[in-house]
Design an enzyme around this catalytic site. Structure first.
Site, PDB file in Angstrom:
ATOM      1  N   ASP A 309       0.825  -1.045  -0.061  1.00  0.00           N
ATOM      2  CA  ASP A 309       0.013  -0.100   0.085  1.00  0.00           C
ATOM      3  C   ASP A 309       0.923   1.332  -0.206  1.00  0.00           C
ATOM      4  O   ASP A 309       1.964   1.047   0.024  1.00  0.00           O
ATOM      5  CB  ASP A 309      -0.969   0.057   1.134  1.00  0.00           C
ATOM      6  CG  ASP A 309      -2.202   0.821   0.905  1.00  0.00           C
ATOM      7  OD1 ASP A 309      -2.105   1.746   0.113  1.00  0.00           O
ATOM      8  OD2 ASP A 309      -3.100   0.316   1.574  1.00  0.00           O
ATOM      9  N   GLU A 515     -10.598   6.538   4.795  1.00  0.00           N
ATOM     10  CA  GLU A 515      -9.500   5.993   5.642  1.00  0.00           C
ATOM     11  C   GLU A 515      -9.610   6.283   7.073  1.00  0.00           C
ATOM     12  O   GLU A 515     -10.732   6.467   7.625  1.00  0.00           O
ATOM     13  CB  GLU A 515      -8.169   5.971   4.974  1.00  0.00           C
ATOM     14  CG  GLU A 515      -8.171   5.463   3.565  1.00  0.00           C
ATOM     15  CD  GLU A 515      -6.665   5.215   2.993  1.00  0.00           C
ATOM     16  OE1 GLU A 515      -5.759   4.937   3.861  1.00  0.00           O
ATOM     17  OE2 GLU A 515      -6.556   5.601   1.708  1.00  0.00           O
TER      18      GLU A 515
END
Length: 629
Positions: A309, A515
């Site tokens: 990521d 997020e």
């Protein structure tokens, strides 16, 4: 005689070679050669610098021709909101990607770079793209075939801008709605998430029936994209839903709840898998050799490439980047093949090169990583068709895709209540009325409808971010021309009492987030939502639409509401909401997440021993389309 023939042959060979433009025959450039032959031929010719370059994915902002050429960069990405220019055209995107590709092809071996982008509910970074409902809404449809069509439409819009790789789908199993990424999950139930992996053949194309398990597959490059199953693994099970935190569960729970979607993704030929920021029982996933190499690669036979990521290896340490050499060592050793290093690429490249030269990381691990990356690039035809063109420009935001999104909105709506008693339902609403009230912060707000990961990373409130239809506009488009529609975002009780309204539509919910910014331990409806519900619903018959990425605290208000609808984050096509409210279509959606009474109950999932929800998993009232209205 033999000497004479040799003298004749050499000039003939040279003439033939010159007639072909001096082009040396290279097996890896021959599409007729078997895949493994091409991979082995190219790998055998690569220097360490070229191999490390293939493992590097840098941010668009840094991807100049000079950088790509100097470091042999294998991949470039757009992060959330990373665009060539505000409201950039299709042509601007294609030109940008082709300029980078030209630099990659100008290197010694001419290995094309692969450009990746988040396309998590349509081509969401791009102005005027179709924005589909977020995954939590798609899970409520219970319709894998619909999700597959959405994948195909998304692939076309992404390819229209010259991009061949998407960081989607998210196959997280959200077990706690306090998590800021819960809307990226199709369901708390792994079976539903498994079914929704049908988006992968939508994005990539249908894998041939005789394909080996685990081998990546992408059909025609012009119309399909490489997909990415994320975030491996357990990202939806962290403590209190805290993003990037620790998932504290047994191996049995990990394998039975969070792993199953990856089984399906791999069988369907997913090209890449992205590692989660989170940890499992205290071990960072980016450093977990057992789960990445031993399980994913060896046991599940995944043959695509594993990608980190965003700055994922940096976060192996706390604070991030505290011991970068260590992070590189354990991340690459764990089995990460391509590393997302948007900004720190020179340090990463230098350090990884040093570690290989000094036998800290074996060359065999580097070769495995590069072999996987090349396998995906060859499989998707990137060597034969490295450049994009404008032939698909009309696919972006096209009418058929918007109609598909509208259909998805209709099927995603979950009717939680319809009438204060069963004999007096409010829905479907009559199109013809003297005067109706539309109220709430989310009734005329395209940005709130779309949520996070829309044009920018966090999303934006308001109606200026892209094109689409708000709920208010959808209502106006649907009602009888004689019906007066009054919009008041935050009406007082006096206004409502004296308005002589036939009924009201109230749309409230969450502001956009993505997020960690969406982590929320309270899950209350943001102000002034509760006041609007009370001011309107205590005086006139009302339907309340909850526009949110997850269940919210609604129990204190349910008794005063006539009809209650979970509309999730429907995207740009708000007309789908009005289609169902006014009876053009019936309600059919079912909760893919348990709707709790109080946050004190969380985490609470279907099958738990003390399961006591406000609305249980799989709940959803149905209505029939209105015959006349």
């Amino acid at each position: 005689m033999e000497h004479t023939l040799r003298l004749i042959f050499i000039p003939l060979f040279l003439c033939s070679w010159m007639a072909m433009g001096g082009a040396e025959y290279l097996k890896y450039k021959d599409p007729k050669q078997p895949l493994d032959v091409r991979i082995n031929d190219l790998l055998s010719q690569m220097t360490l610098a070229e191999k490390v370059g293939q493992m590097s994915q840098i941010a668009m902002e840094n991807a100049t021709s000079e950088v790509i050429n100097k470091y042999f960069v294998g991949s470039v990405l757009s992060g959330g909101g990373s665009v060539p220019a505000p409201k950039a055209s299709v042509e601007a995107w294609v030109n940008m990607v082709n300029k980078m590709q030209k630099a990659a092809l100008s290197t010694r071996l001419g290995i094309p770079m692969i450009y990746g982008i988040d396309a998590v509910h349509g081509h969401n970074n791009v102005y005027k793209a179709t924005i589909f409902p977020h995954n939590i809404g798609l899970g409520a449809t219970r319709e894998p075939a619909l999700v597959k069509r959405i994948g195909a439409a998304t692939a076309l819009e992404v390819r229209a801008t010259g991009i061949p790789y998407v960081f989607a789908p998210c196959v997280a199993v959200c077990r706690d709605p306090r998590w800021g990424r819960c809307y990226e999950s199709y369901s708390e139930d792994p079976k539903i998430v498994q079914e929704m992996t049908e988006i992968i053949p939508g994005l990539q194309g249908e894998i041939p029936a005789n394909s080996r398990k685990g081998v990546p597959f992408v059909a025609g490059l012009k119309r399909n994209v490489a997909a990415c199953a994320k975030h491996y693994v357990g990202d939806g099970g962290t403590y209190k839903g805290i993003n990037e935190n620790n998932t504290i569960i047994s191996p049995h729970v990990l394998l039975s709840i969070h792993m199953p979607p990856y089984y399906d993704a791999i069988i369907k030929g997913v090209s890449t898998v992205m590692i989660s920021f989170s940890s499992w029982n205290g071990v960072k996933m980016h450093a977990n050799h057992y789960l990445v190499t031993d399980f994913l690669k060896n046991k599940l036979h995944f043959r695509g490439f594993v990608i980190s990521d965003w700055q994922g290896i940096d976060r192996i340490t706390s604070p991030p980047h505290a011991n970068y050499s260590y992070s590189i060592q354990v991340g690459v050793h764990a089995g990460i093949d391509m590393v997302m290093i948007p900004y720190d690429y020179p340090e990463f490249i230098d350090d990884l090169t040093y570690q290989v030269k000094n036998n800290i990381i074996p060359m065999s691990r580097i070769d495995d990583a590069v072999r996987r990356i090349l396998r995906v690039k060859f499989t998707m035809g990137l060597f034969e068709n490295p450049y994009a063109d404008l032939s698909l420009a009309d696919e972006l935001g096209k009418k058929e895709h918007r109609e598909l999104a509208r259909e998805a909105v209709r099927k995603s709506l979950v009717l939680l209540k319809n009438g204060k008693d069963t004999n007096n339902p409010l829905l479907p609403l009559p199109k013809k009325a003297n005067k109706i009230l539309v109220a709430g912060s989310h009734a005329d707000n395209l940005g709130c409808q779309c949520g996070g990961w829309t044009i920018t990373w966090q999303g934006l409130s308001g109606n200026n971010l892209t094109t689409g239809t708000t709920i208010l506009d959808a209502v106006k488009n649907t009602v009888d021309p004689t019906t007066e529609v009054v919009y008041f975002e935050n009406p007082g009780s006096d206004f409502v009492n004296h308005g002589q309204f036939s009924y009201a539509i109230v749309a409230v919910g969450e502001q956009p987030y993505a997020e960690t910014y969406g982590d929320n331990l309270e899950l209350t409806i943001p102000d002034p939502g509760p006041a609007v519900i009370q001011n309107v619903c205590k005086s006139i018959r009302c339907v309340v639409l909850i526009i949110s990425g997850r269940p919210l605290v609604i129990e204190p208000y349910v008794h005063m509401i006539d009809a209650l609808v979970a509309a999730w984050l429907p995207g740009t096509e708000g007309q789908g909401v009005a289609d169902v409210l006014f009876g053009g279509y019936g309600f059919s959606g079912k909760l893919s997440q348990t709707w709790f009474k109080s946050v004190d109950q969380l985490p609470m999932n279907v099958g738990d021993p003390h399961y006591d929800p406000l609305f249980p998993f799989n709940f959803g009232l149905t209505t029939k389309p209105a015959m006349t209205n």
